[in-house]
Design a protein around this motif. Structure first.
Motif, PDB file in Angstrom:
ATOM      1  N   UNK A  44       0.816  -1.220   0.000  1.00  0.00           N
ATOM      2  CA  UNK A  44       0.000   0.000   0.000  1.00  0.00           C
ATOM      3  C   UNK A  44       0.848   1.268   0.000  1.00  0.00           C
ATOM      4  N   UNK A  45       0.444   2.212  -0.829  1.00  0.00           N
ATOM      5  CA  UNK A  45       0.962   3.574  -0.738  1.00  0.00           C
ATOM      6  C   UNK A  45      -0.212   4.458  -0.330  1.00  0.00           C
ATOM      7  N   UNK A  46      -0.123   5.042   0.854  1.00  0.00           N
ATOM      8  CA  UNK A  46      -1.238   5.839   1.379  1.00  0.00           C
ATOM      9  C   UNK A  46      -0.917   7.313   1.192  1.00  0.00           C
ATOM     10  N   UNK A  47      -1.630   7.933   0.269  1.00  0.00           N
ATOM     11  CA  UNK A  47      -1.368   9.343  -0.031  1.00  0.00           C
ATOM     12  C   UNK A  47      -2.438  10.176   0.682  1.00  0.00           C
ATOM     13  N   UNK A  48      -2.123  10.557   1.902  1.00  0.00           N
ATOM     14  CA  UNK A  48      -3.073  11.300   2.741  1.00  0.00           C
ATOM     15  C   UNK A  48      -2.291  12.411   3.414  1.00  0.00           C
ATOM     16  N   UNK A  49      -2.916  13.569   3.522  1.00  0.00           N
ATOM     17  CA  UNK A  49      -2.185  14.652   4.176  1.00  0.00           C
ATOM     18  C   UNK A  49      -2.308  14.512   5.689  1.00  0.00           C
ATOM     19  N   UNK A  50      -1.198  14.766   6.337  1.00  0.00           N
ATOM     20  CA  UNK A  50      -1.146  14.609   7.784  1.00  0.00           C
ATOM     21  C   UNK A  50      -0.202  15.699   8.325  1.00  0.00           C
ATOM     22  N   UNK A  51      -0.682  16.635   9.148  1.00  0.00           N
ATOM     23  CA  UNK A  51      -2.036  16.680   9.720  1.00  0.00           C
ATOM     24  C   UNK A  51      -3.143  16.812   8.666  1.00  0.00           C
ATOM     25  N   UNK A  52      -4.375  16.453   9.097  1.00  0.00           N
ATOM     26  CA  UNK A  52      -5.534  16.561   8.217  1.00  0.00           C
ATOM     27  C   UNK A  52      -5.802  18.031   7.893  1.00  0.00           C
ATOM     28  N   UNK A  53      -6.526  18.301   6.809  1.00  0.00           N
ATOM     29  CA  UNK A  53      -6.878  19.700   6.509  1.00  0.00           C
ATOM     30  C   UNK A  53      -7.673  20.307   7.684  1.00  0.00           C
ATOM     31  N   UNK A  54      -7.499  21.599   7.897  1.00  0.00           N
ATOM     32  CA  UNK A  54      -8.158  22.259   9.030  1.00  0.00           C
ATOM     33  C   UNK A  54      -9.685  22.145   8.954  1.00  0.00           C
ATOM     34  N   UNK A  55     -10.226  21.975   7.753  1.00  0.00           N
ATOM     35  CA  UNK A  55     -11.685  21.912   7.563  1.00  0.00           C
ATOM     36  C   UNK A  55     -12.247  20.506   7.779  1.00  0.00           C
ATOM     37  N   UNK A  56     -11.391  19.561   8.112  1.00  0.00           N
ATOM     38  CA  UNK A  56     -11.774  18.145   8.174  1.00  0.00           C
ATOM     39  C   UNK A  56     -13.048  17.910   9.016  1.00  0.00           C
ATOM     40  N   UNK A  57     -14.019  17.229   8.433  1.00  0.00           N
ATOM     41  CA  UNK A  57     -15.294  16.899   9.086  1.00  0.00           C
ATOM     42  C   UNK A  57     -16.023  18.119   9.657  1.00  0.00           C
ATOM     43  N   UNK A  58     -15.891  19.252   8.940  1.00  0.00           N
ATOM     44  CA  UNK A  58     -16.681  20.434   9.292  1.00  0.00           C
ATOM     45  C   UNK A  58     -17.415  20.877   8.023  1.00  0.00           C
ATOM     46  N   UNK A  59     -18.452  21.714   8.194  1.00  0.00           N
ATOM     47  CA  UNK A  59     -19.174  22.201   7.005  1.00  0.00           C
ATOM     48  C   UNK A  59     -18.273  23.043   6.097  1.00  0.00           C
ATOM     49  N   UNK A  60     -17.120  23.439   6.589  1.00  0.00           N
ATOM     50  CA  UNK A  60     -16.201  24.224   5.759  1.00  0.00           C
ATOM     51  C   UNK A  60     -15.444  23.357   4.741  1.00  0.00           C
ATOM     52  N   UNK A  61     -15.622  22.053   4.816  1.00  0.00           N
ATOM     53  CA  UNK A  61     -14.978  21.208   3.800  1.00  0.00           C
ATOM     54  C   UNK A  61     -15.848  21.217   2.534  1.00  0.00           C
ATOM     55  N   UNK A  62     -15.951  22.422   1.946  1.00  0.00           N
ATOM     56  CA  UNK A  62     -16.715  22.587   0.708  1.00  0.00           C
ATOM     57  C   UNK A  62     -15.757  23.116  -0.360  1.00  0.00           C
ATOM     58  N   UNK A  63     -16.301  23.607  -1.473  1.00  0.00           N
ATOM     59  CA  UNK A  63     -15.428  24.024  -2.578  1.00  0.00           C
ATOM     60  C   UNK A  63     -14.386  25.063  -2.132  1.00  0.00           C
ATOM     61  N   UNK A  64     -14.724  25.875  -1.127  1.00  0.00           N
ATOM     62  CA  UNK A  64     -13.787  26.922  -0.713  1.00  0.00           C
ATOM     63  C   UNK A  64     -12.532  26.347  -0.053  1.00  0.00           C
TER      64      UNK A  64
END
Ligand SMILES: *[C@@H]1O[C@H](CO)[C@@H](O)[C@H](O)[C@H]1NC(C)=O
Ligand SMILES: *[C@@H]1O[C@H](CO)[C@@H](O)[C@H](O)[C@H]1NC(C)=O
Ligand SMILES: *[C@@H]1O[C@H](CO)[C@@H](O)[C@H](O)[C@H]1NC(C)=O
Ligand SMILES: [Zn+2]
Length: 401
Positions: free
Chosen positions: A330-350
């Protein structure tokens, strides 16, 4: 995604040690091999022949991203709409489509799920898988779009299929015509897997998460490959053992991601991706239109420097885990730390950044082409891509996004 991860957490370390001896005896060749670097003009072709942003542009209602970026919780009508969009896009390319549907019990009752598996050449004896989850997380109180989680990755996968399809086709024709092709890779195809039910309905546990991945890994472990080429090789092989690598994308699309190499046996693939990034960055490919922050000498790597101490110290809970536990590389391509918007309503197009998504897109094109030994034409590019890009950045400026 499961966040409560400590890389030095002893339990996880133990788990990894326990996993190692289970590596399938029949695993596909997942060994390190030298990838042939594309020439500068071949790379220029890949970067520009198909606008690498058009399909990731949320201001264009018919882009792949726009069609995916709706609430799409597993078991809902919207989830089916997105699934059907993914399928119809890949059917247009004539890829082989498999819908892996099943039901499972969740804390909110029985739910239906469907993984989508799209394969360029279902007769190939081996495959590299590029995967992401297409469902979005359920929230009872708010609308959640999951732009980085993982609509952007799914849109990039569709764009990649469209960009590489003619090259895969060309390779196939050359092979059929008996032209000299690299035997090592010629029988490796590209497969895209869109997992359903990655998200927990309530909170992340072993049974409330990665419904689709758990189902598919277990199923593939027991499904024997039936195609002729594979049979000729003697040993009965399972669908699982003919995977060279599973490359899982997650939480991508926001600016300044940072990717870590999680597994020793794919450190070379991680390095290959970083090498693609370095060559593209230095060639100026990351700059377009008025975007100059990623100019040669200015761009910053998305990949953490690997150190000698890096080893299988731990991993994130994500769709790759049931495969990893069965010995898949496996190659896991994930950003870490997670994006600041993670699991919030701000994880939209913006939350999504055009230059970042464009950069991922072209990095994936070059990386997969080099992995699969594809040969883009050595043609000089038109200016169309650049013109489209500058039109777009003007539009972007005037929208103030
Ligand atoms: C540029 O945009 C036009 C539509 O505005 C599209 O037809 C064309 O294919 C795009 N060019 C490239 C290179 O993507
Ligand atoms: C389904 O998607 C549409 C956008 O296409 C959205 O307006 C609607 O709220 C979504 N439905 C649910 C139940 O989330
Ligand atoms: C899966 O899809 C097939 C064909 O549409 C259908 O016959 C079958 O009942 C489905 N199975 C589940 C578990 O939903
Ligand atoms: Zn999530």
């Amino acid at each position: 995604m499961w966040t409560s991860l400590s890389f030095r957490f002893p339990l996880i370390l133990l788990l990894c040690v326990a996993i190692a001896p289970h590596r399938s005896l029949q695993a596909a060749s997942h060994d390190r091999r030298a990838l042939k670097e594309l020439s500068a003009t071949q790379i220029a072709t890949l970067v520009s022949q198909k606008d690498p942003l058009q399909q990731l542009d949320h201001t264009n209602p018919s882009s792949h991203l726009s069609r995916i970026l709706i609430p799409r919780v597993s078991g809902t009508a919207n989830n089916t709409l997105v699934k059907d969009y993914i399928i119809s896009t890949l059917r247009k390319l004539n890829w082989h489509i498999q819908e892996d549907n099943f039901t499972d019990t969740t804390p909110l009752g029985k739910k239906p799920f469907t993984n989508v598996i799209a394969t360029k050449d279902p007769k190939a004896s081996r495959r590299i898988i590029l995967a992401a989850h297409f469902d979005s997380k359920y929230f009872s109180t708010e609308e959640f779009l999951g732009a980085t989680d993982s609509a952007a990755s799914c849109a990039m996968m569709l764009d990649l299929a469209e960009a590489l399809d003619p090259l895969l086709e060309k390779r196939k024709k050359a092979q059929e015509a008996g032209e000299a092709v690299d035997d090592d890779v010629a029988d490796t195809t590209l497969q895209l897997v869109f997992f359903d039910g990655e998200e927990a309905f309530v909170s992340w546990t072993d049974t409330d998460s990665i419904y689709g991945a758990r189902h598919l890994a277990a199923k593939w472990q027991e499904t024997y490959v039936t195609n002729d080429k594979q049979r000729l090789l003697g040993n009965p092989m399972t669908e699982l053992s003919t995977i060279e690598h599973l490359v899982l994308l997650d939480l991508l699309g926001a600016p300044n991601p940072l990717i870590r190499s999680y597994f020793i046996d794919t450190a070379w693939l991680f390095d290959a991706m970083a090498s693609v990034e370095r060559r593209l960055g230095e060639s100026g490919a990351f700059t377009y239109g008025n975007e100059k922050s990623m100019a040669p000498g200015k761009w910053k790597s998305y990949f953490r420097k690997r150190t000698k101490e890096d080893s299988n110290l731990g991993y994130m809970g994500d769709d790759h885990v049931p495969f990893l536990q069965r010995g898949v590389s496996v190659l896991h391509v994930i950003t870490e730390p997670f994006p600041a918007v993670w699991h919030t309503p701000r994880d939209d197009a913006s939350a999504l950044d055009f230059p970042t998504m464009r950069r991922w897109n072209i990095m994936l094109r070059v990386f997969m082409s080099e992995y699969l030994n594809l040969s883009p034409e050595e043609v000089k590019t038109t200016r169309a891509d650049e013109q489209n890009a500058s039109k777009r950045s003007e539009a972007e400026l005037s929208h103030g996004s």
